[in-house]
Design a protein around this motif. Structure first.
Motif, PDB file in Angstrom:
ATOM      1  N   HIS A 145       0.835  -1.196   0.000  1.00  0.00           N
ATOM      2  CA  HIS A 145       0.000   0.000   0.000  1.00  0.00           C
ATOM      3  C   HIS A 145       0.869   1.244   0.000  1.00  0.00           C
ATOM      4  CE1 HIS A 145      -3.963  -1.915   1.683  1.00  0.00           C
ATOM      5  NE2 HIS A 145      -3.530  -2.489   0.584  1.00  0.00           N
ATOM      6  N   VAL A 146       0.381   2.278  -0.657  1.00  0.00           N
ATOM      7  CA  VAL A 146       1.089   3.553  -0.675  1.00  0.00           C
ATOM      8  C   VAL A 146       0.791   4.304   0.620  1.00  0.00           C
ATOM      9  CG1 VAL A 146       1.008   3.665  -3.181  1.00  0.00           C
ATOM     10  CG2 VAL A 146      -0.819   4.736  -1.843  1.00  0.00           C
ATOM     11  N   THR A 147       1.499   5.415   0.825  1.00  0.00           N
ATOM     12  CA  THR A 147       1.259   6.237   2.004  1.00  0.00           C
ATOM     13  C   THR A 147      -0.121   6.875   1.918  1.00  0.00           C
ATOM     14  OG1 THR A 147       2.392   8.036   0.848  1.00  0.00           O
ATOM     15  CG2 THR A 147       3.692   6.747   2.403  1.00  0.00           C
ATOM     16  N   LEU A 148      -0.841   6.826   3.030  1.00  0.00           N
ATOM     17  CA  LEU A 148      -2.218   7.337   3.101  1.00  0.00           C
ATOM     18  C   LEU A 148      -2.352   8.259   4.299  1.00  0.00           C
ATOM     19  CD1 LEU A 148      -4.225   4.057   2.337  1.00  0.00           C
ATOM     20  CD2 LEU A 148      -3.796   5.960   0.769  1.00  0.00           C
ATOM     21  N   PRO A 149      -3.446   9.021   4.375  1.00  0.00           N
ATOM     22  CA  PRO A 149      -3.674   9.865   5.547  1.00  0.00           C
ATOM     23  C   PRO A 149      -3.750   9.026   6.827  1.00  0.00           C
ATOM     24  CG  PRO A 149      -5.099  10.548   3.744  1.00  0.00           C
ATOM     25  CD  PRO A 149      -4.439   9.280   3.312  1.00  0.00           C
ATOM     26  N   PRO A 150      -3.597   9.647   7.986  1.00  0.00           N
ATOM     27  CA  PRO A 150      -3.605   8.903   9.251  1.00  0.00           C
ATOM     28  C   PRO A 150      -4.900   8.136   9.461  1.00  0.00           C
ATOM     29  CG  PRO A 150      -2.874  11.160   9.586  1.00  0.00           C
ATOM     30  CD  PRO A 150      -3.370  11.079   8.188  1.00  0.00           C
ATOM     31  N   GLY A 151      -4.759   6.937  10.009  1.00  0.00           N
ATOM     32  CA  GLY A 151      -5.903   6.123  10.347  1.00  0.00           C
ATOM     33  C   GLY A 151      -6.488   5.325   9.210  1.00  0.00           C
ATOM     34  N   GLN A 152      -5.898   5.361   8.018  1.00  0.00           N
ATOM     35  CA  GLN A 152      -6.458   4.641   6.869  1.00  0.00           C
ATOM     36  C   GLN A 152      -5.623   3.422   6.479  1.00  0.00           C
ATOM     37  OE1 GLN A 152      -7.499   7.079   3.528  1.00  0.00           O
ATOM     38  NE2 GLN A 152      -8.490   8.663   4.785  1.00  0.00           N
ATOM     39  N   GLY A 153      -4.681   3.031   7.316  1.00  0.00           N
ATOM     40  CA  GLY A 153      -3.925   1.816   7.072  1.00  0.00           C
ATOM     41  C   GLY A 153      -2.991   1.874   5.882  1.00  0.00           C
ATOM     42  N   GLY A 154      -2.304   2.985   5.726  1.00  0.00           N
ATOM     43  CA  GLY A 154      -1.384   3.125   4.613  1.00  0.00           C
ATOM     44  C   GLY A 154      -0.101   2.330   4.815  1.00  0.00           C
ATOM     45  N   GLY A 155       0.692   2.278   3.741  1.00  0.00           N
ATOM     46  CA  GLY A 155       1.963   1.565   3.784  1.00  0.00           C
ATOM     47  C   GLY A 155       3.101   2.430   3.302  1.00  0.00           C
ATOM     48  N   LEU A 156       4.158   1.757   2.870  1.00  0.00           N
ATOM     49  CA  LEU A 156       5.373   2.452   2.425  1.00  0.00           C
ATOM     50  C   LEU A 156       5.812   1.997   1.039  1.00  0.00           C
ATOM     51  CD1 LEU A 156       7.471   2.246   5.731  1.00  0.00           C
ATOM     52  CD2 LEU A 156       6.272   4.256   4.852  1.00  0.00           C
ATOM     53  N   ALA A 157       4.912   1.443   0.251  1.00  0.00           N
ATOM     54  CA  ALA A 157       5.301   0.873  -1.036  1.00  0.00           C
ATOM     55  C   ALA A 157       5.899   1.922  -1.963  1.00  0.00           C
ATOM     56  CB  ALA A 157       4.088   0.207  -1.696  1.00  0.00           C
ATOM     57  N   ASN A 158       5.246   3.057  -2.076  1.00  0.00           N
ATOM     58  CA  ASN A 158       5.772   4.101  -2.968  1.00  0.00           C
ATOM     59  C   ASN A 158       7.092   4.661  -2.477  1.00  0.00           C
ATOM     60  OD1 ASN A 158       4.368   5.159  -0.777  1.00  0.00           O
ATOM     61  ND2 ASN A 158       3.874   7.063  -1.843  1.00  0.00           N
ATOM     62  N   ALA A 159       7.251   4.771  -1.153  1.00  0.00           N
ATOM     63  CA  ALA A 159       8.508   5.280  -0.602  1.00  0.00           C
ATOM     64  C   ALA A 159       9.655   4.288  -0.822  1.00  0.00           C
ATOM     65  CB  ALA A 159       8.344   5.580   0.882  1.00  0.00           C
ATOM     66  N   ILE A 160       9.370   2.993  -0.663  1.00  0.00           N
ATOM     67  CA  ILE A 160      10.405   1.977  -0.867  1.00  0.00           C
ATOM     68  C   ILE A 160      10.859   1.963  -2.323  1.00  0.00           C
ATOM     69  CG2 ILE A 160      10.867  -0.500  -0.823  1.00  0.00           C
ATOM     70  CD1 ILE A 160       8.921  -0.693   1.545  1.00  0.00           C
ATOM     71  N   VAL A 161       9.897   1.946  -3.244  1.00  0.00           N
ATOM     72  CA  VAL A 161      10.240   1.926  -4.669  1.00  0.00           C
ATOM     73  C   VAL A 161      10.947   3.216  -5.067  1.00  0.00           C
ATOM     74  CG1 VAL A 161       9.296   1.822  -6.998  1.00  0.00           C
ATOM     75  CG2 VAL A 161       8.376   0.339  -5.218  1.00  0.00           C
ATOM     76  N   GLY A 162      10.504   4.348  -4.550  1.00  0.00           N
ATOM     77  CA  GLY A 162      11.147   5.611  -4.861  1.00  0.00           C
ATOM     78  C   GLY A 162      12.579   5.676  -4.374  1.00  0.00           C
ATOM     79  N   SER A 163      12.833   5.153  -3.178  1.00  0.00           N
ATOM     80  CA  SER A 163      14.209   5.123  -2.667  1.00  0.00           C
ATOM     81  C   SER A 163      15.092   4.216  -3.507  1.00  0.00           C
ATOM     82  CB  SER A 163      14.224   4.645  -1.208  1.00  0.00           C
ATOM     83  OG  SER A 163      13.703   5.630  -0.343  1.00  0.00           O
ATOM     84  N   LEU A 164      14.561   3.059  -3.912  1.00  0.00           N
ATOM     85  CA  LEU A 164      15.345   2.155  -4.755  1.00  0.00           C
ATOM     86  C   LEU A 164      15.689   2.803  -6.093  1.00  0.00           C
ATOM     87  CD1 LEU A 164      13.512  -1.247  -4.098  1.00  0.00           C
ATOM     88  CD2 LEU A 164      15.724  -0.516  -3.211  1.00  0.00           C
ATOM     89  N   ILE A 165      14.721   3.492  -6.679  1.00  0.00           N
ATOM     90  CA  ILE A 165      14.969   4.130  -7.980  1.00  0.00           C
ATOM     91  C   ILE A 165      15.997   5.247  -7.848  1.00  0.00           C
ATOM     92  CG2 ILE A 165      13.924   5.541  -9.788  1.00  0.00           C
ATOM     93  CD1 ILE A 165      11.339   3.953  -9.384  1.00  0.00           C
ATOM     94  N   GLN A 166      15.840   6.096  -6.856  1.00  0.00           N
ATOM     95  CA  GLN A 166      16.721   7.255  -6.737  1.00  0.00           C
ATOM     96  C   GLN A 166      18.140   6.855  -6.323  1.00  0.00           C
ATOM     97  OE1 GLN A 166      14.658  10.994  -5.090  1.00  0.00           O
ATOM     98  NE2 GLN A 166      13.236   9.376  -4.520  1.00  0.00           N
ATOM     99  N   THR A 167      18.278   5.940  -5.370  1.00  0.00           N
ATOM    100  CA  THR A 167      19.624   5.515  -4.980  1.00  0.00           C
ATOM    101  C   THR A 167      20.285   4.702  -6.092  1.00  0.00           C
ATOM    102  OG1 THR A 167      18.645   3.590  -3.843  1.00  0.00           O
ATOM    103  CG2 THR A 167      19.155   5.534  -2.518  1.00  0.00           C
ATOM    104  N   GLY A 168      19.488   3.895  -6.810  1.00  0.00           N
ATOM    105  CA  GLY A 168      20.051   3.153  -7.934  1.00  0.00           C
ATOM    106  C   GLY A 168      20.565   4.066  -9.024  1.00  0.00           C
ATOM    107  N   LEU A 169      19.767   5.084  -9.383  1.00  0.00           N
ATOM    108  CA  LEU A 169      20.212   6.045 -10.377  1.00  0.00           C
ATOM    109  C   LEU A 169      21.431   6.824  -9.895  1.00  0.00           C
ATOM    110  CD1 LEU A 169      16.805   7.502 -11.673  1.00  0.00           C
ATOM    111  CD2 LEU A 169      18.375   6.000 -12.910  1.00  0.00           C
ATOM    112  N   ALA A 170      21.446   7.159  -8.607  1.00  0.00           N
ATOM    113  CA  ALA A 170      22.587   7.908  -8.068  1.00  0.00           C
ATOM    114  C   ALA A 170      23.882   7.105  -8.171  1.00  0.00           C
ATOM    115  CB  ALA A 170      22.310   8.290  -6.611  1.00  0.00           C
ATOM    116  N   VAL A 171      23.810   5.813  -7.854  1.00  0.00           N
ATOM    117  CA  VAL A 171      25.009   4.981  -7.946  1.00  0.00           C
ATOM    118  C   VAL A 171      25.409   4.772  -9.396  1.00  0.00           C
ATOM    119  CG1 VAL A 171      25.950   2.690  -7.464  1.00  0.00           C
ATOM    120  CG2 VAL A 171      24.576   3.848  -5.737  1.00  0.00           C
TER     121      VAL A 171
END
Length: 303
Positions: free
Chosen positions: A75-101
């Motif tokens: 699940h992607v990040t959602l407003p408080p209390g809606q059971g969101g996750g970190l999927a978009n943040a994890i994928v975004g970090s992988l893409i940006q750090t991968g491109l940086a390296v």
């Protein structure tokens, strides 16, 4: 008469000899005591470092382990209390750090090779390049983010994941430059001379002899650079900004774990705080897994 003179000489020299032996024994005792004190201090420092490391890991595991659920990874990040996750943040970090390296590691590798292998060229230019590299190594990451903001974000008119990757790549370059130069300087000169004597051109000597001999250190430098940029927040605040929605396009604002942790850690909502701890645990675990995997792979290659 000769025997008596020899005995007298031995008798007169005996106190001096005994005194010298006594002095040597005191010196040996002093050296042993200093050695034991230094060894004890080394053990104490090692224990303190291990305690700090395990305490950090313990706090991360205790506070972040509860958030390791399937929802966190899908699940992607959602407003408080809606059971969101970190999927978009994890994928975004992988893409940006991968491109940086991918951007920064080859540049740092080439610059490190130039500084280590082409010392016969203009020394003033080499010293200038080394000075700039050291300056970038000690530069605050927020200044790097502001620099990319001025030359990429302002002209384009919007934040983007590519801008974040460029900012992180500027932090990768000096680390790779320093480690590559130091590792190549440790390669014995006899290996270069032997390869040149066999008729190998210079680029083959550098690529197949020097870099192969220093590959462990170069790989370690790239890992150090990856570890540094994986947790950087300040450059991404000025470049990729973050995104609450799903975004994998480098041309659009992109979420990342460090920025999400920064936003969630200071929130007054318990679910956001728990996700912040989980994100910190994921970053730490990812870096540890990469280091262990590469170390095992390099150790297997040595055998």
């Amino acid at each position: 008469m000769a025997g008596r003179e020899n005995a007298a000489a031995v008798a007169t020299s005996a106190p001096c000899a005994s005194g010298r032996w006594q002095g040597d024994s005191l010196s040996d005792m002093r050296r042993r005591m200093v050695d034991r004190v230094a060894t004890g201090l080394c053990w104490l420092a090692t224990i303190l470092v291990l305690l700090m490391l395990f305490s950090i890991l313990f706090v991360l595991v205790r506070n972040g382990l509860g958030g390791l659920r399937w929802v966190t990874f899908v699940h992607v990040t959602l407003p408080p209390g809606q059971g969101g996750g970190l999927a978009n943040a994890i994928v975004g970090s992988l893409i940006q750090t991968g491109l940086a390296v991918l951007i920064g590691a080859p540049v740092g590798l080439l610059v490190g090779i130039y500084l280590a292998e082409f010392t016969a060229t203009d020394g003033r230019f080499i010293n200038l390049v080394r000075f700039i590299s050291d300056l970038l190594l000690s530069a605050p990451s927020i200044l790097v983010g502001l620099f990319i903001y001025m030359i990429v974000v302002v002209p384009t008119g919007h934040f983007s994941g590519m801008a974040g990757a460029l900012a992180l790549s500027m932090l990768v370059v000096p680390v790779v430059v320093r480690t590559t130069e130091d590792m190549l300087r440790l390669v014995p000169l006899s290996m270069r001379e032997a390869a040149i004597a066999l008729g190998a051109p210079r680029w083959r000597v550098i690529l197949f002899v020097c870099l192969r001999a220093a590959r462990d250190g170069v790989a370690t430098g790239i890992l150090l650079a990856l570890a540094r940029v994986s947790g950087e927040t300040a450059p991404l605040l000025f470049t990729s900004l973050g995104n609450m929605n799903w975004s994998v396009s480098p041309a659009a604002p992109m979420a990342s774990l460090p920025v999400t942790i920064y936003q969630y850690a200071g929130a007054a909502y318990e679910d956001w705080t728990a996700l912040a701890w989980t994100g910190a645990l994921l970053i730490t675990a990812g870096i540890l897994m990469i280091n262990i995997t590469v170390r095992l792979g390099l150790g297997r290659n040595r055998k």
